[in-house]
Design a protein around this motif. Sequence first.
Motif, mmCIF file in Angstrom:
data_model
loop_
_atom_site.group_PDB
_atom_site.id
_atom_site.type_symbol
_atom_site.label_atom_id
_atom_site.label_comp_id
_atom_site.label_asym_id
_atom_site.label_seq_id
_atom_site.Cartn_x
_atom_site.Cartn_y
_atom_site.Cartn_z
ATOM 1 N N ASN A 123 -11.809 1.446 5.917
ATOM 2 C CA ASN A 123 -12.106 0.099 5.408
ATOM 3 C C ASN A 123 -12.885 0.160 4.093
ATOM 4 O OD1 ASN A 123 -14.174 1.254 6.933
ATOM 5 N ND2 ASN A 123 -14.911 -0.677 7.759
ATOM 6 N N PHE A 131 -2.822 -1.617 6.158
ATOM 7 C CA PHE A 131 -3.170 -0.860 4.948
ATOM 8 C C PHE A 131 -3.280 0.644 5.225
ATOM 9 C CE2 PHE A 131 -5.006 -5.026 3.436
ATOM 10 C CZ PHE A 131 -4.151 -5.168 2.355
ATOM 11 N N SER A 132 -3.893 1.001 6.346
ATOM 12 C CA SER A 132 -4.093 2.427 6.650
ATOM 13 C C SER A 132 -2.773 3.133 6.962
ATOM 14 C CB SER A 132 -5.070 2.598 7.818
ATOM 15 O OG SER A 132 -6.380 2.228 7.442
ATOM 16 N N ASP A 149 -12.624 2.662 1.896
ATOM 17 C CA ASP A 149 -11.637 3.092 0.898
ATOM 18 C C ASP A 149 -10.837 1.896 0.385
ATOM 19 O OD1 ASP A 149 -12.335 5.788 1.173
ATOM 20 O OD2 ASP A 149 -10.901 6.102 2.807
ATOM 21 N N LEU A 150 -10.481 1.003 1.293
ATOM 22 C CA LEU A 150 -9.709 -0.183 0.922
ATOM 23 C C LEU A 150 -10.488 -1.062 -0.054
ATOM 24 C CD1 LEU A 150 -7.273 -2.097 1.287
ATOM 25 C CD2 LEU A 150 -8.428 -3.027 3.308
ATOM 26 N N GLN A 151 -11.770 -1.287 0.257
ATOM 27 C CA GLN A 151 -12.599 -2.129 -0.619
ATOM 28 C C GLN A 151 -12.833 -1.462 -1.977
ATOM 29 O OE1 GLN A 151 -15.992 -4.191 1.581
ATOM 30 N NE2 GLN A 151 -15.141 -2.966 3.257
ATOM 31 N N HIS A 188 -0.782 3.363 3.723
ATOM 32 C CA HIS A 188 -1.322 4.433 2.879
ATOM 33 C C HIS A 188 -0.796 5.788 3.332
ATOM 34 C CE1 HIS A 188 -4.360 7.240 1.295
ATOM 35 N NE2 HIS A 188 -4.647 6.323 0.387
ATOM 36 N N MET A 190 0.831 -1.203 0.000
ATOM 37 C CA MET A 190 0.000 0.000 0.000
ATOM 38 C C MET A 190 0.866 1.254 0.000
ATOM 39 S SD MET A 190 -3.019 1.168 -0.208
ATOM 40 C CE MET A 190 -4.000 -0.306 0.108
ATOM 41 N N PHE A 203 -7.729 6.726 5.430
ATOM 42 C CA PHE A 203 -7.903 5.565 4.542
ATOM 43 C C PHE A 203 -8.700 4.514 5.304
ATOM 44 C CE2 PHE A 203 -6.482 1.663 2.286
ATOM 45 C CZ PHE A 203 -6.883 2.023 0.997
ATOM 46 N N THR A 260 -10.484 -6.948 5.991
ATOM 47 C CA THR A 260 -10.795 -5.869 6.916
ATOM 48 C C THR A 260 -12.102 -6.225 7.625
ATOM 49 O OG1 THR A 260 -11.120 -3.456 7.135
ATOM 50 C CG2 THR A 260 -12.055 -4.498 5.158
ATOM 51 N N GLN A 318 -6.260 -3.969 8.443
ATOM 52 C CA GLN A 318 -6.640 -2.570 8.189
ATOM 53 C C GLN A 318 -5.585 -1.624 8.758
ATOM 54 O OE1 GLN A 318 -9.403 -1.504 6.309
ATOM 55 N NE2 GLN A 318 -8.292 0.448 6.380
#
Length: 402
Positions: free
Chosen positions: A77, A385-386, A79-81, A389, A14, A75, A49, A382
């Motif tokens: 959950n 990823f967050s 946004d991730l999807q 990001h 990410m 960012f 997530t 999450q």
Amino acid sequence: MKIAIIGGGPAGMMAGILASRHGQVSLFEKNEKLGKKLYITGKGRCNLTNNKDISEFFPAVVRNPEFLYSAFYQFTNQDLQNLIPLDFKVERGDRVFPQSDKSSDVIRALEKILREAGVQVYKNTPVLDLEKEDQFILKTQEGAQAFDRVILATGGKSYPVTGSTGDGYRFAQKFGHSLVPLRGGLVGILLEDSFVKDLEGLSLKNVSLKARGDRKLSLFGEALFTGQGLSGPIALTMSSYINRWKKVDLALDLKPGLTPEKLDQAILRDFQEGPNKEIQTILAGRLPHRLVDVFLSILDLDPHKKVNEITKAQRKSLVETMKNFPLYYGGLDKLDHAIITSGGVDVKEVDPSTMESKKIPGLYFCGEVLDLDALTGGYNLQIAFSTGHLAGESSGKGFEKS
């Protein structure tokens, strides 16, 4: 501007996607493929997530939830999807999985985004050393390269077969960062009770695991006896809370839906309806069959004793043990076996709004290398990823690709 990312797990991938919008990005991964630990999450199905509102994530974060406000809200959950071009489904506990049930689909999708973003990925390329002169000097077996910014996304120390061997901690300490001592999170609980091996494989549903130590805690759900102790959802969750307690007392409430008074009345009815039955027969109607002998041995009761010979005091003791089945805590299983690493780079030394080191300008952290961990349910991914990001976006601030 040249940006290096060390580690190709979810946080590193990410970070690469975001950093590529600002500079020339090189991602270094010691394994033969990216996202190796991601392959095994959710038993290979990838619990990506959780679908709860992002505001509900913070109570599920065990270590330093307040540090994650900027990362989670910048960012989410959702946004991730939206970023990953796959179909998702929501299961029990609001867990989010790819519709295909394949972790490999998630990894392939992220790799495709990285390729399209122009990120240079070096697989089978462990970073041997990292130094700071005018620029960062990153050394691999192929030689040394200079970078303006470096993002450490090296993961923790759990599941070392996936490449999580603590390299990031070494680099962080080299640059003056403090480490919060490492512990296993979401790991099995070891018990020193002699009966553990006799109960191996026994699953207990709808029970409560109670802990007393630094505070009192009770978790309801399913537990599983292993050859060494206790596992299953409530034991794994409990481990993340108690892994820094100095003293731990554990017990199982085998009938959490009943007060001691109600349970006593129910057992008394059992006795009255079958006064000539053996106590082991009566208990077999209340407890799993394999647990009955252990239960009676703790009470020092003869399994063949007729219930009309059981005294009131013995019945009270039976109720008390059913509500507080004692477990002799022997610590936690090895960090190697933990799902997540608790501890790591002290977040007090990292800017939560950018993930940049407060000690070394241009050095960023994301993912499990930081002292952040959460419960099961997609929350830990999450976090990766967050924070990835935010680190990727922040590392290129002030620089735009020409």
